[in-house]
Design a protein around this motif. Structure first.
Motif, short mmCIF file in Angstrom:
data_model
loop_
_atom_site.label_atom_id
_atom_site.label_comp_id
_atom_site.label_asym_id
_atom_site.label_seq_id
_atom_site.Cartn_x
_atom_site.Cartn_y
_atom_site.Cartn_z
N ILE A 100 17.12 18.93 -7.82
CA ILE A 100 16.04 19.17 -6.86
C ILE A 100 14.87 18.25 -7.17
CG2 ILE A 100 14.35 20.85 -6.08
CD1 ILE A 100 16.53 23.01 -6.49
N GLY A 101 14.53 18.11 -8.43
CA GLY A 101 13.43 17.22 -8.83
C GLY A 101 13.74 15.77 -8.50
N ALA A 102 14.96 15.33 -8.76
CA ALA A 102 15.35 13.96 -8.45
C ALA A 102 15.30 13.71 -6.94
CB ALA A 102 16.75 13.68 -8.97
N PHE A 103 15.72 14.67 -6.15
CA PHE A 103 15.68 14.55 -4.70
C PHE A 103 14.23 14.45 -4.22
CE2 PHE A 103 15.85 16.36 -0.37
CZ PHE A 103 16.71 15.43 0.20
N ALA A 104 13.34 15.25 -4.78
CA ALA A 104 11.93 15.21 -4.41
C ALA A 104 11.32 13.86 -4.77
CB ALA A 104 11.17 16.34 -5.09
N VAL A 105 11.69 13.33 -5.93
CA VAL A 105 11.17 12.02 -6.35
C VAL A 105 11.67 10.93 -5.40
CG1 VAL A 105 11.30 10.27 -8.17
CG2 VAL A 105 10.85 12.65 -8.76
N LEU A 106 12.93 11.00 -5.01
CA LEU A 106 13.47 10.01 -4.08
C LEU A 106 12.74 10.05 -2.74
CD1 LEU A 106 17.32 10.18 -4.71
CD2 LEU A 106 15.77 8.30 -5.19
N ILE A 107 12.43 11.23 -2.26
CA ILE A 107 11.70 11.35 -0.99
C ILE A 107 10.31 10.75 -1.14
CG2 ILE A 107 10.64 13.00 0.59
CD1 ILE A 107 13.11 14.76 0.19
N ILE A 108 9.63 11.02 -2.23
CA ILE A 108 8.29 10.49 -2.46
C ILE A 108 8.33 8.96 -2.55
CG2 ILE A 108 6.41 10.37 -4.14
CD1 ILE A 108 7.00 13.36 -4.74
N VAL A 109 9.31 8.42 -3.25
CA VAL A 109 9.45 6.96 -3.37
C VAL A 109 9.73 6.35 -1.99
CG1 VAL A 109 10.91 5.12 -4.31
CG2 VAL A 109 10.13 6.97 -5.77
N TYR A 110 10.59 6.97 -1.22
CA TYR A 110 10.92 6.47 0.12
C TYR A 110 9.68 6.41 1.00
CZ TYR A 110 12.65 6.49 4.90
OH TYR A 110 12.85 6.20 6.23
N VAL A 111 8.90 7.48 1.02
CA VAL A 111 7.70 7.53 1.85
C VAL A 111 6.68 6.49 1.37
CG1 VAL A 111 5.73 8.98 2.48
CG2 VAL A 111 8.03 9.93 2.53
N THR A 112 6.53 6.34 0.08
CA THR A 112 5.58 5.37 -0.47
C THR A 112 5.98 3.94 -0.12
OG1 THR A 112 5.15 6.87 -2.32
CG2 THR A 112 4.46 4.59 -2.59
N VAL A 113 7.24 3.60 -0.31
CA VAL A 113 7.71 2.25 0.02
C VAL A 113 7.57 1.99 1.51
CG1 VAL A 113 9.77 0.78 0.11
CG2 VAL A 113 9.25 2.07 -1.95
N ARG A 114 7.86 2.97 2.32
CA ARG A 114 7.74 2.79 3.77
C ARG A 114 6.29 2.53 4.17
NH1 ARG A 114 9.78 7.14 8.25
NH2 ARG A 114 9.27 5.84 10.03
N LYS A 115 5.34 3.26 3.59
CA LYS A 115 3.93 3.03 3.88
C LYS A 115 3.48 1.65 3.43
CE LYS A 115 2.19 7.77 3.93
NZ LYS A 115 1.28 8.72 3.31
N LEU A 116 3.93 1.22 2.25
CA LEU A 116 3.56 -0.10 1.75
C LEU A 116 4.12 -1.22 2.64
CD1 LEU A 116 4.01 0.37 -2.10
CD2 LEU A 116 1.86 0.11 -0.85
N LEU A 117 5.36 -1.07 3.08
CA LEU A 117 5.94 -2.08 3.96
C LEU A 117 5.22 -2.12 5.30
CD1 LEU A 117 9.75 -1.71 3.21
CD2 LEU A 117 8.21 -3.55 2.53
N LYS A 118 4.79 -0.97 5.80
CA LYS A 118 4.05 -0.94 7.06
C LYS A 118 2.71 -1.64 6.91
CE LYS A 118 2.36 2.21 10.66
NZ LYS A 118 1.65 1.13 11.25
N ARG A 119 2.02 -1.41 5.80
CA ARG A 119 0.75 -2.10 5.55
C ARG A 119 0.95 -3.60 5.45
NH1 ARG A 119 -2.46 1.55 1.07
NH2 ARG A 119 -2.77 3.37 2.40
N PHE A 120 2.02 -4.01 4.77
CA PHE A 120 2.31 -5.44 4.64
C PHE A 120 2.61 -6.05 6.00
CE2 PHE A 120 5.33 -8.93 3.87
CZ PHE A 120 4.51 -9.75 3.12
N ALA A 121 3.36 -5.34 6.84
CA ALA A 121 3.69 -5.85 8.17
C ALA A 121 2.42 -5.98 9.02
CB ALA A 121 4.69 -4.94 8.85
N ASP A 122 1.54 -5.01 8.95
CA ASP A 122 0.29 -5.08 9.69
C ASP A 122 -0.56 -6.25 9.21
OD1 ASP A 122 1.02 -2.88 11.18
OD2 ASP A 122 -0.17 -1.47 9.97
N PHE A 123 -0.59 -6.47 7.90
CA PHE A 123 -1.37 -7.56 7.33
C PHE A 123 -0.84 -8.91 7.80
CE2 PHE A 123 -1.91 -10.63 3.81
CZ PHE A 123 -3.30 -10.72 3.84
#
Length: 63
Positions: A8-31
């Motif tokens: 459960i902890g590993a799954f939660a960490v994967l979700i957090i990493v996924y959301v973080t990477v997605r936000k960073l890629l969106k910021r980079f695309a906007d930039f």
């Protein structure tokens, strides 16, 4: 029981990493999109359009 908590902890960490990477890629695309819309490119486009018009006039005026 501990194994289930680890999964459960590993799954939660994967979700957090996924959301973080997605936000960073969106910021980079906007930039990078904002970089592409600079005034330099607008001036270059106007210059190229003028050259196209001159070339079309030369082509149309050939006998």
């Amino acid at each position: 029981m501990d194994f289930d908590m680890v999964n459960i902890g590993a799954f939660a960490v994967l979700i957090i990493v996924y959301v973080t990477v997605r936000k960073l890629l969106k910021r980079f695309a906007d930039f990078t999109e904002n970089i592409g819309n600079s005034a330099y490119h607008e001036e270059e486009i106007k210059t190229l359009e003028a050259k196209i018009i001159v070339s079309e006039e030369k082509i149309n005026n050939k006998p």
